[in-house]
Design a protein around this motif. Structure first.
Motif: not given
Length: 774
Positions: A165-172
């Protein structure tokens, strides 16, 4: 002849007919003169030589026609003649034309409107750079048949190890109380990791993005705001960067403003974003969603393979929390509109049937119209028109009707789309992106051509096979041909009726389901109930207990309030928390294989306020405190499921709400309440004394308040707000609604389309974290 020269000659023949005809005459006359000169050299006189050449070569006009018909421009000219003739014939029959165009327009308009919705929601690429690289990465577990949220520590391990992956991101997704002057205002927002905007490839138009250091305690009081929030609340102030806003009672510094066209597809209404701080989260606390962008040269299968390896490694490293936990990589586009995909496709199929009915109706109209033109067709055939030319003329007239119907249908589809925007439930994703674009126009005109062929081919073939003698004499076999036409028309009528019956059967089933739905009781008395959430900025159990005790006392003292209840969530579907349950009969069962149950911590007044009948045992009382033995009340569905054919009162269970650490005694059974609305099944639910689950270290101390009043509950809102302000002037009521309004949300989709469009109410983001993915 080269292609360009051929095209140039054809265009000249179309647009400079006189010049092209003169050049052809000169060429043919020159050819005749050369042939006559050859004859004259053989001893013939000029007159005899010219006569002999003409006898050998045939008529000069016929030769011209043969030469003209050899070029592509002849086909274009013939088609143009057919179009003009078709237009004249339709103009001569305005009644037939109007009925035919309107019939087709209704079918094509319905298909245009629904396809534009399907295209905008399910097919159109997401409005981010390189949307094909965007994916949702989620946790899988044996107890769930759908992807579920992830814990913070597991996310950090995923992000560190996922090299595909180029990047992973989390959100809530969260609800924030923002102070506007002296008044608290509740808005939607989210906590996001520092890589969130880079995954979506979005850059703030003012200021900057979050940094990696701002994911940690002490540096996380910064905020990004959307463009609408910047314009409405910050007055489009270009110097707002560095300005403080009060979020949940604490100052946050604005560090960036997002672009005007930015809208996260899974959180359309989010206005403020803060850093996702994972410092104090545990590996077993699953609350966040994850998105990612795979590298350009990596396939979805390769990304999935790597996530499988990472999941197996984490299972070995942390077996207590990650046993049998997997990971799944899903294209982000396929996650958008998942809950309404089936309903939209069924609607598309339904309007497709409407178009087929219109085609069958048009076939009948065209066949009747063709019967009046038998003599005309016979004359044209007698003058040399071939079968292909007659069929082509009939199809041309059908295509002209189809295109006219498409033009009017696109207009009807546009207004149908506006009606969809007004009538649709407010949770339809990407609704703002739905429009009549080029793809929709191509679809509309494509189905108009297909429809034209469907309703025009059989009549065209039928009228091309006329009996010249009988048609010209208008005699004898007319009865036989009339009988043949009658059978064909009857077949078309039968087709219309059959397709209509299919639609009627579907509509009848939908009406029956709706009538059954509105006659179903939710299990509690929904009249005169006011509901809302509170999100106090408290981090300890004792202050939380004191705060809510004061809330209940102040609200109960309002004149006209019958009773007040407190719970962790509100039905229907108000941010439920679920988990495994283990009975004393099967104490050794694997928690990943244990039955799933909804947990709802409540105060002793809950059942009285909801008027939920007690079927066995007792209700909770003030004696069920933290120091008392653990007690639990099951609803009827849970009691029958866990303890079939035996009395559940007195049985013992272990609950996932305390990580299966202790035994809880069943002290009562209450009637079922439809936890997810009137259209849901009866869900097994466990009610817990709030004081026995209130402890230090919880992620939040949010709770729901339910107020039963003597009259219209909406009229009590000002008094309730005043009571809250007397306790904490920064306290906002989150998602205040009557219970009937909440239940009404479950009806809106049924009023709109045949199948239910499950809502994601605004107040779901204000409620406690759930084990189901938003």
């Amino acid at each position: 002849m080269s292609l360009l020269r051929n095209i140039a000659c054809g265009l000249r023949s179309l647009f400079r007919k006189g010049q092209a005809s003169n050049e052809l005459d000169e060429e043919l006359n020159g050819f005749l003169k050369m042939a006559a000169d050859e004859k004259m050299r053989q001893g013939m006189t000029p007159t005899d030589a010219l006569r002999a050449v003409r006898l050998e070569r045939g008529s000069l006009e016929v030769t011209k026609e043969v030469v003209r018909s050899a070029g592509w421009e002849s086909c274009v000219e013939t088609c143009w003649q057919d179009l003009r003739f078709a237009a004249r014939m339709l103009r001569k029959n305005p009644g037939f034309t109007a009925v035919a165009v309107l019939t087709l327009a209704l079918g094509i308009g319905a298909n245009t409107a629904i396809f534009s919705i399907v295209n905008g929601i399910l097919l159109q690429p997401l409005s981010y750079p390189h949307p094909e690289q965007l994916v949702v990465v989620a946790r899988t577990a044996p107890r769930f048949d759908h992807p579920v949220p992830l814990s913070g520590p597991n996310f950090l391990d995923w992000r560190a190890r996922a090299s595909q992956f180029q990047s992973l991101a989390g959100f809530d997704g969260r609800g924030f109380t923002i102070m506007i002057g002296n008044q608290p205002e509740h808005i939607l927002g989210a906590a996001i990791s520092s890589s969130f905007l880079s995954v979506l490839q979005v850059t703030p138009i003012l200021g900057r993005d979050f940094s990696a250091a701002e994911e940690h305690t002490g540096s996380d009081h910064v905020a990004l705001v959307t463009n609408p929030y910047w314009k409405e609340r910050l007055a489009s102030d270009p110097t707002c960067i560095g300005r403080s806003i009060i979020v949940n009672g604490q100052p946050f510094t604005v560090v960036g403003v997002l672009p005007a066209d930015f809208r996260y597809v899974m959180m359309r209404d989010a206005q403020v974003f803060i850093p996702l701080n994972l410092d104090k989260t545990s590996r077993g606390e699953n609350f966040m969603s994850v998105i990612g962008r795979i590298k350009p040269d990596v396939s979805l299968r390769q990304a999935q393979s790597q996530m499988d390896v990472i999941a197996r490694a984490l299972e070995k490293e942390y077996p207590a929390d990650n046993s049998e936990q997997g990971a799944i990589v899903i294209p982000m586009l396929s996650r958008v509109g998942t809950r309404i995909r089936e309903a939209l496709l069924i609607m598309l199929a339904a309007v497709g049937l409407v178009l087929l009915i219109a085609c069958a109706n048009m076939g009948n109209l065209t066949l009747a119209q063709a019967a009046k033109r038998r003599s005309e067709i016979a004359v044209r055939s007698a003058l040399g028109a071939g079968t292909f030319r007659l069929v082509r003329q009939g199809l041309t007239e059908s295509v002209v009707l189809g295109l006219l119907g498409a033009a009017v249908g696109v207009l009807l589809g546009y207004y149908g789309l506006q009606a969809f925007r007004l009538l649709s439930p407010d949770n339809v994703p990407r609704l703002e992106e739905v429009q009549i674009n080029v793809r929709v126009l191509l679809f509309s005109f494509g189905i108009s051509i297909v429809a034209s062929v469907l309703f025009g081919l059989i009549p065209a073939l039928r009228i091309s096979r006329v009996n010249l003698a009988d048609s010209l004499k208008e005699s004898g076999t007319r009865a036989n041909s009339g009988a043949e036409r009658g059978l064909l028309r009857q077949a078309l009528v039968v087709t219309e009726i059959a397709l209509s019956l299919v639609l009627l059967a579907g509509a009848a089933l939908a009406v029956r389901s709706f009538l059954r739905l509105i006659s179903t009781e939710p299990g509690y008395d929904s009249h005169n109930l006011l509901t809302f959430y509170l999100s106090p900025q408290i981090r300890k159990a004792a202050p939380a207990e004191s705060f809510y005790r004061e809330v209940l006392e102040r609200v109960s003292a309002i004149p006209g309030v019958v009773s007040v209840a407190m719970s962790r969530s509100i039905p229907p579907g108000g941010g439920e928390v679920d988990g495994p349950i283990i009975t004393s009969e099967h104490p050794d069962i694997d928690s990943n294989r244990a039955p799933d149950i909804i947990f709802n911590p409540i105060n002793p007044g809950y059942f009285r306020t909801m008027r939920l009948p007690l079927l066995a045992g007792r209700e909770f009382s003030e004696a069920d405190s933290d120091s008392a033995p653990h007690a639990v009340i099951l609803n009827e569905a849970a009691a029958h499921s866990l303890f079939p054919n035996e009395d559940s009162v007195g049985q013992r269970v272990k609950l996932g709400v305390d990580d299966l650490q202790s035994w809880w005694t069943v002290v009562g059974v209450v009637a079922d309440e439809r936890y997810f609305g009137w259209d849901s099944d009866r869900t097994p639910t466990a009610y817990l004394p709030l004081l026995q689950v209130l402890k230090d270290g919880l992620p939040d101390y949010d709770s729901a308040i339910i107020v039963r009043t003597t009259t219209d509950p909406v009229s009590f809102l000002p008094a309730v707000r005043s009571s809250m302000a007397s306790i904490d002037r920064q306290m906002a009521l989150l998602g205040p609604e009557t219970m009937e309004q909440r239940l009404g949300h479950t009806f809106a989709p049924h009023r709109f389309i045949w199948l239910c469009l499950p809502r994601s109410p605004v107040w779901r983001c204000f409620s406690p974290r759930s084990e189901s993915m938003a």
